[in-house]
Design a protein around this motif. Structure first.
Motif, PDB file in Angstrom:
ATOM      1  N   VAL A  22       0.844  -1.206   0.000  1.00 23.83           N
ATOM      2  CA  VAL A  22       0.000   0.000   0.000  1.00 23.83           C
ATOM      3  C   VAL A  22       0.874   1.249   0.000  1.00 23.83           C
ATOM      4  N   ASN A  23       1.881   1.297   0.874  1.00 22.88           N
ATOM      5  CA  ASN A  23       2.749   2.473   0.930  1.00 22.88           C
ATOM      6  C   ASN A  23       3.535   2.657  -0.359  1.00 22.88           C
ATOM      7  N   SER A  24       3.921   1.563  -0.985  1.00 23.69           N
ATOM      8  CA  SER A  24       4.619   1.648  -2.269  1.00 23.69           C
ATOM      9  C   SER A  24       3.711   2.271  -3.327  1.00 23.69           C
ATOM     10  N   GLN A  25       2.447   1.868  -3.333  1.00 25.63           N
ATOM     11  CA  GLN A  25       1.500   2.445  -4.291  1.00 25.63           C
ATOM     12  C   GLN A  25       1.237   3.921  -3.993  1.00 25.63           C
ATOM     13  N   LEU A  26       1.192   4.278  -2.708  1.00 26.87           N
ATOM     14  CA  LEU A  26       1.034   5.684  -2.346  1.00 26.87           C
ATOM     15  C   LEU A  26       2.225   6.485  -2.854  1.00 26.87           C
ATOM     16  N   ALA A  27       3.425   5.985  -2.642  1.00 29.25           N
ATOM     17  CA  ALA A  27       4.622   6.683  -3.117  1.00 29.25           C
ATOM     18  C   ALA A  27       4.577   6.859  -4.628  1.00 29.25           C
ATOM     19  N   HIS A  28       4.166   5.812  -5.341  1.00 29.39           N
ATOM     20  CA  HIS A  28       4.061   5.892  -6.799  1.00 29.39           C
ATOM     21  C   HIS A  28       3.074   6.989  -7.200  1.00 29.39           C
ATOM     22  N   ALA A  29       1.948   7.054  -6.500  1.00 27.81           N
ATOM     23  CA  ALA A  29       0.939   8.068  -6.800  1.00 27.81           C
ATOM     24  C   ALA A  29       1.422   9.476  -6.469  1.00 27.81           C
ATOM     25  N   LEU A  30       2.433   9.584  -5.619  1.00 28.92           N
ATOM     26  CA  LEU A  30       2.986  10.885  -5.217  1.00 28.92           C
ATOM     27  C   LEU A  30       4.294  11.162  -5.957  1.00 28.92           C
ATOM     28  N   HIS A  31       4.358  10.755  -7.221  1.00 24.59           N
ATOM     29  CA  HIS A  31       5.540  10.959  -8.067  1.00 24.59           C
ATOM     30  C   HIS A  31       6.790  10.318  -7.484  1.00 24.59           C
ATOM     31  N   ALA A  32       6.633   9.102  -6.967  1.00 23.78           N
ATOM     32  CA  ALA A  32       7.731   8.299  -6.409  1.00 23.78           C
ATOM     33  C   ALA A  32       8.410   8.971  -5.224  1.00 23.78           C
ATOM     34  N   ASN A  33       7.670   9.753  -4.466  1.00 22.66           N
ATOM     35  CA  ASN A  33       8.239  10.418  -3.300  1.00 22.66           C
ATOM     36  C   ASN A  33       8.074   9.511  -2.078  1.00 22.66           C
ATOM     37  N   SER A  34       9.064   8.652  -1.875  1.00 21.32           N
ATOM     38  CA  SER A  34       9.028   7.669  -0.797  1.00 21.32           C
ATOM     39  C   SER A  34       8.993   8.309   0.579  1.00 21.32           C
ATOM     40  N   VAL A  35       9.668   9.428   0.735  1.00 23.35           N
ATOM     41  CA  VAL A  35       9.723  10.085   2.037  1.00 23.35           C
ATOM     42  C   VAL A  35       8.356  10.641   2.404  1.00 23.35           C
ATOM     43  N   VAL A  36       7.683  11.290   1.458  1.00 24.77           N
ATOM     44  CA  VAL A  36       6.354  11.837   1.747  1.00 24.77           C
ATOM     45  C   VAL A  36       5.368  10.703   2.021  1.00 24.77           C
ATOM     46  N   ALA A  37       5.463   9.617   1.265  1.00 24.03           N
ATOM     47  CA  ALA A  37       4.571   8.480   1.495  1.00 24.03           C
ATOM     48  C   ALA A  37       4.777   7.910   2.901  1.00 24.03           C
ATOM     49  N   ALA A  38       6.029   7.781   3.328  1.00 21.86           N
ATOM     50  CA  ALA A  38       6.315   7.291   4.674  1.00 21.86           C
ATOM     51  C   ALA A  38       5.793   8.275   5.722  1.00 21.86           C
ATOM     52  N   LEU A  39       5.952   9.571   5.474  1.00 24.11           N
ATOM     53  CA  LEU A  39       5.448  10.593   6.392  1.00 24.11           C
ATOM     54  C   LEU A  39       3.929  10.496   6.525  1.00 24.11           C
ATOM     55  N   ILE A  40       3.234  10.335   5.417  1.00 25.41           N
ATOM     56  CA  ILE A  40       1.775  10.206   5.460  1.00 25.41           C
ATOM     57  C   ILE A  40       1.388   8.937   6.212  1.00 25.41           C
ATOM     58  N   SER A  41       2.083   7.854   5.940  1.00 20.95           N
ATOM     59  CA  SER A  41       1.808   6.598   6.634  1.00 20.95           C
ATOM     60  C   SER A  41       1.959   6.768   8.141  1.00 20.95           C
ATOM     61  N   PHE A  42       3.046   7.399   8.568  1.00 19.42           N
ATOM     62  CA  PHE A  42       3.271   7.617   9.996  1.00 19.42           C
ATOM     63  C   PHE A  42       2.260   8.591  10.578  1.00 19.42           C
ATOM     64  N   SER A  43       1.865   9.589   9.812  1.00 18.84           N
ATOM     65  CA  SER A  43       0.879  10.555  10.303  1.00 18.84           C
ATOM     66  C   SER A  43      -0.463   9.878  10.549  1.00 18.84           C
ATOM     67  N   VAL A  44      -0.896   9.057   9.618  1.00 18.49           N
ATOM     68  CA  VAL A  44      -2.152   8.324   9.799  1.00 18.49           C
ATOM     69  C   VAL A  44      -2.028   7.388  11.003  1.00 18.49           C
ATOM     70  N   GLY A  45      -0.908   6.693  11.097  1.00 21.39           N
ATOM     71  CA  GLY A  45      -0.678   5.811  12.239  1.00 21.39           C
ATOM     72  C   GLY A  45      -0.666   6.558  13.547  1.00 21.39           C
ATOM     73  N   THR A  46      -0.086   7.749  13.562  1.00 13.77           N
ATOM     74  CA  THR A  46      -0.033   8.557  14.776  1.00 13.77           C
ATOM     75  C   THR A  46      -1.435   8.953  15.226  1.00 13.77           C
ATOM     76  N   VAL A  47      -2.278   9.333  14.276  1.00 15.10           N
ATOM     77  CA  VAL A  47      -3.657   9.697  14.624  1.00 15.10           C
ATOM     78  C   VAL A  47      -4.376   8.486  15.223  1.00 15.10           C
ATOM     79  N   VAL A  48      -4.247   7.327  14.582  1.00 22.27           N
ATOM     80  CA  VAL A  48      -4.915   6.113  15.074  1.00 22.27           C
ATOM     81  C   VAL A  48      -4.407   5.746  16.469  1.00 22.27           C
ATOM     82  N   LEU A  49      -3.083   5.783  16.665  1.00 18.01           N
ATOM     83  CA  LEU A  49      -2.522   5.474  17.983  1.00 18.01           C
ATOM     84  C   LEU A  49      -2.914   6.517  19.022  1.00 18.01           C
ATOM     85  N   GLY A  50      -3.008   7.777  18.623  1.00 15.03           N
ATOM     86  CA  GLY A  50      -3.445   8.822  19.543  1.00 15.03           C
ATOM     87  C   GLY A  50      -4.857   8.561  20.049  1.00 15.03           C
ATOM     88  N   ILE A  51      -5.741   8.189  19.140  1.00 16.78           N
ATOM     89  CA  ILE A  51      -7.115   7.864  19.536  1.00 16.78           C
ATOM     90  C   ILE A  51      -7.119   6.680  20.496  1.00 16.78           C
TER      91      ILE A  51
END
Length: 157
Positions: A22-51
């Motif tokens: 899933v994260n690989s596909q997100l990175a591909h959709a974001l012009h192969a920006n692996s760092v931004v995809a990882a940041l988004i993944s962690f941000s979503v995870g942070t929100v879920v863990l915060g809840i």
């Protein structure tokens, strides 16, 4: 050992593979920006863990103990970020199967060392000869997964 906990651990393994894809596909959709995809993944995870953390309670007390912890105990997030970035970056380049078998081999070997020597202040759980043999079987499986086609082709010549 508890079968439910084993089943849960198996599911976590499934999640790791799906997460990498899933994260690989997100990175591909974001012009192969692996760092931004990882940041988004962690941000979503942070929100879920915060809840989950606030629903469980005790967040204030736990955060109050943070200043008493040695810095090395805070490296888990950095290691997690390196893992997520690594999977996002590597999955499209080496393939998900190659990525996952190498991750499993790395996890297996490091887990054996941590258990056997009590590294990172974990309890010592000596690795028996039969467990070592099991690890060697897994490593052999990794080698077959990575190089099996080449081995078969070389033997067929």
């Amino acid at each position: 050992m508890n079968a439910v906990l084993f089943a849960l651990a198996f599911c976590v393994g499934i999640f790791i593979s799906v997460q990498a894809a899933v994260n690989s596909q997100l990175a591909h959709a974001l012009h192969a920006n692996s760092v931004v995809a990882a940041l988004i993944s962690f941000s979503v995870g942070t929100v879920v863990l915060g809840i989950a953390a606030f629903a469980r309670g005790g967040v204030g007390e736990a955060l109050g103990l943070l200043s008493q912890q040695p810095l090395w105990k805070l490296t888990g997030g950095m290691l997690g970020a390196a893992f997520v970035f690594g999977t996002v970056f590597l999955a499209p380049r080496i393939g998900l199967l190659n990525l996952v078998v190498l991750v499993i081999a790395g996890q297996l070997l490091m887990s054996m060392a941590i258990d056997n020597f009590g590294l990172v202040q974990m309890a010592v759980r000596k690795v028996s000869a039969i467990r070592m043999a099991g690890a060697l079987v897994v490593v052999a499986g990794v080698a077959l997964t990575l190089f099996g086609d080449r081995i078969v082709a070389a033997l067929g010549r």
